[in-house]
Scaffold this active site. Structure first.
Site, PDB file in Angstrom:
ATOM      1  N   GLU A  44       0.819  -1.229   0.000  1.00 17.51           N
ATOM      2  CA  GLU A  44       0.000   0.000   0.000  1.00 17.51           C
ATOM      3  C   GLU A  44       0.844   1.266   0.000  1.00 17.51           C
ATOM      4  O   GLU A  44       1.705   1.464   0.875  1.00 17.51           O
ATOM      5  CB  GLU A  44      -0.939  -0.004   1.220  1.00 17.51           C
ATOM      6  N   LYS A 103      -7.522  -0.626  11.413  1.00 20.66           N
ATOM      7  CA  LYS A 103      -6.913  -1.016  10.130  1.00 20.66           C
ATOM      8  C   LYS A 103      -5.640  -0.187   9.919  1.00 20.66           C
ATOM      9  O   LYS A 103      -4.596  -0.691   9.504  1.00 20.66           O
ATOM     10  CB  LYS A 103      -7.910  -0.793   8.983  1.00 20.66           C
ATOM     11  N   ASP A 109       3.036 -14.967  11.597  1.00 16.02           N
ATOM     12  CA  ASP A 109       1.666 -15.276  11.201  1.00 16.02           C
ATOM     13  C   ASP A 109       0.779 -14.053  11.454  1.00 16.02           C
ATOM     14  O   ASP A 109       0.275 -13.850  12.550  1.00 16.02           O
ATOM     15  CB  ASP A 109       1.193 -16.486  12.033  1.00 16.02           C
ATOM     16  N   HIS A 168      -1.562  10.704   0.430  1.00 13.75           N
ATOM     17  CA  HIS A 168      -1.725   9.387  -0.173  1.00 13.75           C
ATOM     18  C   HIS A 168      -1.709   9.490  -1.695  1.00 13.75           C
ATOM     19  O   HIS A 168      -1.009   8.762  -2.372  1.00 13.75           O
ATOM     20  CB  HIS A 168      -3.050   8.795   0.305  1.00 13.75           C
TER      21      HIS A 168
HETATM   22  C1  MEV Z   1      -5.710   3.661   5.302  1.00 17.83           C
HETATM   23  O1  MEV Z   1      -4.976   2.526   4.885  1.00 17.83           O
HETATM   24  C2  MEV Z   1      -5.652   3.803   6.803  1.00 17.83           C
HETATM   25  C3  MEV Z   1      -6.514   4.923   7.393  1.00 17.83           C
HETATM   26  O2  MEV Z   1      -7.857   4.817   6.935  1.00 17.83           O
HETATM   27  C4  MEV Z   1      -6.427   4.806   8.889  1.00 17.83           C
HETATM   28  C5  MEV Z   1      -7.378   5.689   9.657  1.00 17.83           C
HETATM   29  O3  MEV Z   1      -8.430   6.079   9.105  1.00 17.83           O
HETATM   30  O4  MEV Z   1      -7.067   5.953  10.830  1.00 17.83           O
HETATM   31  C6  MEV Z   1      -6.038   6.289   6.941  1.00 17.83           C
END
Ligand code: MEV
Length: 463
Positions: free
Chosen positions: A101, A278, A294, A391
């Site tokens: 990513e 995430k 793992d 990003h």
């Molecule tokens: C994207 O891979 C991760 C985010 O969505 C984490 C978050 O929202 O805290 C930017």
């Protein structure tokens, strides 16, 4: 001692000193790949032969893969990068990240720099025992079962340690406790669940705890007359947690309050908590992959732990007091530094060497630290410029290549896309295709192309 190649000073222990470390990795992202290798070798993060192996493209021969899984047809390669600027518990460390990513490595390095300059990262381990479960689904009399198992606890532990976990015992670990839980079947009746608690030392411990539980099945059945239904480890290892704390001093109060509000959002709303976590795993999974651990087990454990209150919550929490922002991450991050893929995969070994970890607990603490720093980076971006800017800036190259730009066209398309991003705050593959068409002055580029799956001809034209 001075490195013979570039004059970067390295402490005689092989550990790079803080100032030398800072200097060596300054502007790392802008360096050509050869220079990145040179600097990593100079600070002792890579050996010369590890650098050569990476330059040669890593593993190609599938013999090793045949040992790991079945029906092998090759390797799936994902990029391996390094996050810079991390100082964890006062130690400078280069973080290997295997991840596909865009912007994870950049965000980790940038946020670590902020922490390095204005605060600190501390970590600790809370507990050392992993859990194995033995289910007796149709226990006839729970109280009697519990009393029988607990009365024989020492004998069960001793025989498991003597007959199965003797290797662990020799290394200072082994089975330490046995507990019995009464679990509601959902219909007013109960099942019995025996928890076997063991110290796996520097192993993740899955194989050994499963062996111990299967071994104890016979003795428990003879002791109680009840039938064991199944035995397996639990990934919800709340008996072996890792905590990281990040502090930032003299932070702008408005920014700190925004981060605290964003953190509260993830504590009270499971929809936000999922995305927050995430983002935390964006920092943790790539280390797990790079070190051959793992990651499915850690993911399962982290999310189960995030739900322990009955509703899914953030595993991180940020607060602001007395001019200081403080974040805490607490989660089960059970990893190994010995055994299995960790030991056999040369890139995993290389990553462990790069991290310079002396134990599985230390690796787990580094994962927690990077996860928390990654979370801070995301919250800072989300509560200020938004996530798209950083990003998408990095994603522009992917879009450019996806549109079919040739190497010669890439810089031109990228520059124009950056301008569009600045103006409109958004960018898509369609923009890239249109810019490419403008640059080529060539209407043969078909804008009705399926943008979800662009295909490229040899010449780079989108077809
Ligand atoms: C994207 O891979 C991760 C985010 O969505 C984490 C978050 O929202 O805290 C930017």
């Amino acid at each position: 001692m001075k490195s013979p190649t570039n004059g970067i000073s390295v402490a005689s222990s092989g550990e790079t000193t803080g100032a030398a470390f800072d200097g060596a990795l300054q502007g790392f992202s802008k360096l050509p790949r050869d220079e990145r290798f040179r600097r990593l070798v100079a600070i002792g993060a890579l050996t010369e032969s590890e650098a050569q192996a990476l330059k040669a493209g890593g593993l190609k021969d599938t013999t090793l893969a045949e040992n790991f899984i079945e029906n092998v047809i090759g390797y799936f390669q994902i990029p391996l990068g390094v996050a810079t600027n991390f100082r964890i518990d006062g130690r400078d460390v280069v973080i290997p990240l295997a991840v596909e990513e865009t912007s994870i490595v950049a965000a980790a390095s940038k946020t670590a720099k902020w922490v390095r300059e204005s605060g600190e990262i501390k970590t600790e381990s809370l507990g050392h025992l992993i859990i194995g479960q033995i289910q007796v689904a149709r226990v006839r009399n729970f109280d009697r079962f519990e009393a029988q198992v607990l009365a024989a606890k020492s004998d069960l532990i001793n025989s498991a340690n003597t007959d199965v976990a003797f290797g662990l015992v020799a290394r200072g670990g082994g089975v330490e406790d046995i507990q019995v839980r009464k679990v509601d079947r959902g219909d007013g009746t109960f099942m019995a669940v025996v928890h076997v608690l063991a110290d796996p030392c520097d192993a993740m411990g899955a194989n050994i705890i499963n062996q111990v539980c299967e071994y104890l099945k016979g003795p428990i059945e003879s002791l109680t007359g009840d039938t064991v239904t199944m035995c397996i480890l639990s990934n919800l290892v709340d008996t072996k947690l890792t905590r990281a704390t990040v502090t930032i001093n003299d932070i702008d109060e408005d920014l700190a309050q925004r981060i605290v509000e964003a953190s509260l959002f993830s504590q009270v709303d499971p929809y936000r908590a999922a995305t927050n976590n995430k983002g935390v795993m964006n920092g943790i999974d790539p280390i797990l992959i790079a070190t051959g651990n793992d990651w499915r087990a850690v993911e399962a454990g982290v999310h189960a732990y995030a739900s322990r209150s009955g509703s899914y919550r953030s595993i991180t929490k940020w607060s602001y007091m007395g001019g200081q922002l403080m974040g805490v991450l607490e989660a089960p991050i059970v990893v190994g530094t010995v055994g299995g893929v960790t030991k056999l995969h040369p890139t995993a070994q290389m990553s462990l060497n790069m991290l310079g970890v002396k134990s599985a607990a230390e690796l787990s603490r580094i994962c927690a630290a990077v996860g928390l720093v990654q979370n801070l980076g995301a919250l800072k971006a989300l509560t200020t410029v938004g996530i798209i800017e950083g990003h998408m800036k990095l994603h522009i190259r992917n879009l450019t290549l996806g549109a079919g730009a040739s190497e010669r066209e890439v810089p031109l398309v990228q520059k124009r896309l950056e301008e569009i991003l600045m103006m409109t705050k958004r960018i898509s593959l369609q923009n890239a295709v249109e810019v490419l068409r403008e640059i080529r002055g060539d209407l043969r580029v078909d804008l009705r192309v399926d943008l979800r799956a662009p295909s490229k001809t040899e010449s780079g034209t989108v077809t």
